[in-house]
Design a protein around this motif. Structure first.
Motif, PDB file in Angstrom:
ATOM      1  N   GLN A 188       0.826  -1.209   0.000  1.00  0.00           N
ATOM      2  CA  GLN A 188       0.000   0.000   0.000  1.00  0.00           C
ATOM      3  C   GLN A 188       0.864   1.264   0.000  1.00  0.00           C
ATOM      4  O   GLN A 188       0.583   2.220  -0.727  1.00  0.00           O
ATOM      5  N   TYR A 189       1.941   1.260   0.818  1.00  0.00           N
ATOM      6  CA  TYR A 189       2.840   2.420   0.830  1.00  0.00           C
ATOM      7  C   TYR A 189       3.455   2.614  -0.548  1.00  0.00           C
ATOM      8  O   TYR A 189       3.544   3.732  -1.057  1.00  0.00           O
ATOM      9  N   ALA A 190       3.883   1.532  -1.159  1.00  0.00           N
ATOM     10  CA  ALA A 190       4.561   1.598  -2.451  1.00  0.00           C
ATOM     11  C   ALA A 190       3.638   2.204  -3.501  1.00  0.00           C
ATOM     12  O   ALA A 190       4.047   3.056  -4.293  1.00  0.00           O
ATOM     13  N   VAL A 191       2.374   1.788  -3.505  1.00  0.00           N
ATOM     14  CA  VAL A 191       1.411   2.322  -4.479  1.00  0.00           C
ATOM     15  C   VAL A 191       1.254   3.823  -4.281  1.00  0.00           C
ATOM     16  O   VAL A 191       1.285   4.606  -5.234  1.00  0.00           O
ATOM     17  N   LEU A 192       1.142   4.234  -3.023  1.00  0.00           N
ATOM     18  CA  LEU A 192       0.972   5.656  -2.711  1.00  0.00           C
ATOM     19  C   LEU A 192       2.144   6.466  -3.247  1.00  0.00           C
ATOM     20  O   LEU A 192       1.975   7.470  -3.937  1.00  0.00           O
ATOM     21  N   VAL A 193       3.366   5.995  -2.945  1.00  0.00           N
ATOM     22  CA  VAL A 193       4.568   6.706  -3.383  1.00  0.00           C
ATOM     23  C   VAL A 193       4.605   6.772  -4.904  1.00  0.00           C
ATOM     24  O   VAL A 193       4.878   7.828  -5.490  1.00  0.00           O
ATOM     25  N   ALA A 194       4.292   5.679  -5.569  1.00  0.00           N
ATOM     26  CA  ALA A 194       4.324   5.635  -7.030  1.00  0.00           C
ATOM     27  C   ALA A 194       3.375   6.666  -7.626  1.00  0.00           C
ATOM     28  O   ALA A 194       3.732   7.387  -8.573  1.00  0.00           O
ATOM     29  N   VAL A 195       2.164   6.764  -7.084  1.00  0.00           N
ATOM     30  CA  VAL A 195       1.171   7.710  -7.607  1.00  0.00           C
ATOM     31  C   VAL A 195       1.664   9.140  -7.440  1.00  0.00           C
ATOM     32  O   VAL A 195       1.583   9.951  -8.364  1.00  0.00           O
ATOM     33  N   VAL A 196       2.203   9.452  -6.244  1.00  0.00           N
ATOM     34  CA  VAL A 196       2.664  10.818  -5.980  1.00  0.00           C
ATOM     35  C   VAL A 196       3.809  11.177  -6.933  1.00  0.00           C
ATOM     36  O   VAL A 196       3.823  12.264  -7.540  1.00  0.00           O
ATOM     37  N   VAL A 197       4.766  10.270  -7.093  1.00  0.00           N
ATOM     38  CA  VAL A 197       5.911  10.542  -7.965  1.00  0.00           C
ATOM     39  C   VAL A 197       5.446  10.746  -9.409  1.00  0.00           C
ATOM     40  O   VAL A 197       5.845  11.708 -10.084  1.00  0.00           O
TER      41      VAL A 197
END
Lengths: 263, 252
Positions: free
Chosen positions: A15-24
């Motif tokens: 879940q953290y990884a998905v969040l970071v990917a979207v923001v980047v």
């Protein structure tokens, strides 16, 4: 084989990884210079002060407060009518509530702004724009609040009314001193919701034809947007709305907390 | 030794004549005749569903009887033209669930009806309230909210609230049934004090010991009728009716 705890941890990392990917991704795709020019133009923002506060914000607060006060009074009356043992009172209240809940607020504003002067030539609701907003927004808000207040009254245990009546209080006195104060504690959260909705619905005042002194936040923002061709006005106005609603939420949370301690 | 019913007696504190109460198709009270003299303590016992609480609630018109009359100190409270609010202010009522007003302090609970119903000044109401709080042994809790009190304390506050209206009589609807066993004694002690002061009391209860010790009269109800009534010690020791015997054998 992973233990349940390991599996939960893995799910969390994903879940953290998905969040970071979207923001980047968003940061790369957006045109930051363009955004800054369009939304955060300091010049435009500076020119909006102090009028955005002294006229627009002030008017939004006044419109909302008057409409909420009128709506709350109307809501209490309608709620008591809904709970009345007299049939016609119940029917009338139900009719009013269903009508003003079902019709869009914009239509009510138009009806008050143009319908009333047409239907009653030479007469108008006193108080100019403020009077019209109070009535139009109050009717809509009151219809919603009536059902909330009714539910609140019914949520007060029956023994409370019985205890008050057994002490010799009349039905009305028992409602005013014992039942309604408790009902309001129960419905404080939904009432706050209603107040916040009214704050935003006060923007519909534009259909009544406002002039400079009676502009509220949204109208003021749109006018500024037209003259400056910059979206900055919307950002400033948006923050002004938050300036009203967030402190409101904090105050109500405090009140709830205090009521909780007395429970 | 059943007490005679005297329909001509106007001076009785409570006089109930041929009382019927129906909820839908369910007849809960099937013709009740009984009375309470001034200064008497009458305990009403019986199995659950026997109608004893309904009878009590009819006396101050929290339930409207289907048929019959109730006289409170000679005034008919069941008369459609009766000033029920005024009569109620003379009849104290204590509930199983206490029903204190949770949004008010203890002191405010005791003062509100004094001010709004009896028209007493704030100062006068507070003075009466403090006197009654001291009487139930809770003088130091006047600024607490009900939620911060134990059940037994709440019930004693509820008694003090009723007393603050200077009632001529008190109705108790299973006043100790919602309490933890160790808290029952304090409430019963307050009720005993009241009885010894000569308060007229009608008590619906499961506390057989209280009925025996304090009661002047015991009424046993079952299935909507009064099955047996009389001196508590005699009724309890030597029940005449089969249904009374069956009930007592279960609870004693």
């Amino acid at each position: 084989m992973a233990s349940p705890r390991q599996r939960a941890a893995r799910a969390r990392y994903i879940q953290y990884a998905v969040l970071v990917a979207v923001v980047v991704a968003a940061a790369f795709l957006m045109d930051w210079a363009q955004i800054q020019r369009a939304f955060f133009n300091i010049e435009v923002a500076r020119d909006m002060f102090p009028r955005v506060l002294t006229i627009a914000l002030k008017n939004t607060v006044i419109y909302t407060a008057c409409a909420f006060a009128f709506g709350l009074a109307l809501g209490v009356v309608l709620a008591l009518m809904r709970l009345s043992s007299v049939g016609p009172y119940r029917w009338i209240a139900t009719g009013i509530i269903e009508f003003f809940r079902g019709v869009p607020a914009l239509v009510v504003f138009l009806a008050i702004g143009t319908g009333v002067p047409t239907a009653f030539p030479g007469r108008e609701i006193p108080g100019d724009v403020l009077g019209q907003v109070t009535v139009a927004l109050g009717l809509v808000g009151g219809a919603y609040m009536a059902e909330t207040i009714r539910a609140g009254i019914q949520a007060v245990p029956k023994g409370q009314l019985e205890a008050a009546r057994s002490l010799g209080m009349s039905h009305g006195r028992a409602m005013v001193s014992v039942v309604i104060p408790q009902a309001f504690r129960i419905i404080l959260p939904p009432l706050t919701n209603e107040l916040i909705l009214l704050t935003k619905d006060s923007s519909l005042v534009y259909v009544l034809g406002v002039y400079l002194e009676t502009q509220e936040l949204t109208k003021f923002g749109r006018e500024t947007m037209n003259t400056t061709s910059s979206l900055t006005a919307l950002v400033v106005v948006g923050f002004c709305y938050l300036l009203i609603t967030i402190p409101l939420a904090i105050i109500v949370r405090r009140m709830e907390h205090r009521a909780e301690r007395a429970r | 030794m059943t007490t005679e019913i005297r329909p001509d007696r106007g001076a009785a504190a409570i006089d109930v004549r041929d009382l019927h109460k129906q909820f839908g198709d369910n007849e809960v009270l099937k013709g009740i005749d009984f009375h309470i003299d001034n200064g008497q303590v009458v305990c009403v016992i019986g199995p659950s569903g026997s109608g004893k609480s309904t009878l009590l609630r009819c006396v101050n018109m929290l339930e409207t009887p289907t048929k019959g009359q109730i006289f409170v100190e000679g005034e008919e409270i069941t008369d459609p033209d009766a000033d029920v609010d005024r009569l109620r202010s003379r009849i104290g009522m204590v509930f199983q669930q206490f029903n204190l007003f949770p949004h008010m302090t203890v002191l405010r609970n005791l003062c509100i009806a004094q001010e709004k119903v009896k028209g007493r000044s704030r100062a006068e109401a507070v003075e009466v309230a403090r006197r009654n709080l001291a009487k139930v042994g809770l003088a130091e809790r006047e600024s607490a909210y009900p939620a911060h009190l134990s059940g037994g304390q709440q019930q004693r506050v509820a008694i003090a609230r009723s007393l603050s209206m200077d009632p001529d009589m008190m109705l108790f609807d299973e006043p100790t049934s919602a309490l933890d066993p160790e808290l029952v004694g304090d409430v019963l002690a307050v009720m005993k004090d009241l009885a010894s002061e000569g308060m007229t009391m009608m008590v619906v209860t499961h506390e057989i010991g209280f009925a025996r010790e304090v009661g002047d009269k015991l009424v046993f109800m079952d299935d909507g009728v009064i099955v047996e009534e009389g001196d508590p010690r005699q009724v309890l020791a030597n029940p005449q009716h089969e249904r009374t015997q069956a009930f007592l054998s279960k609870v004693l």
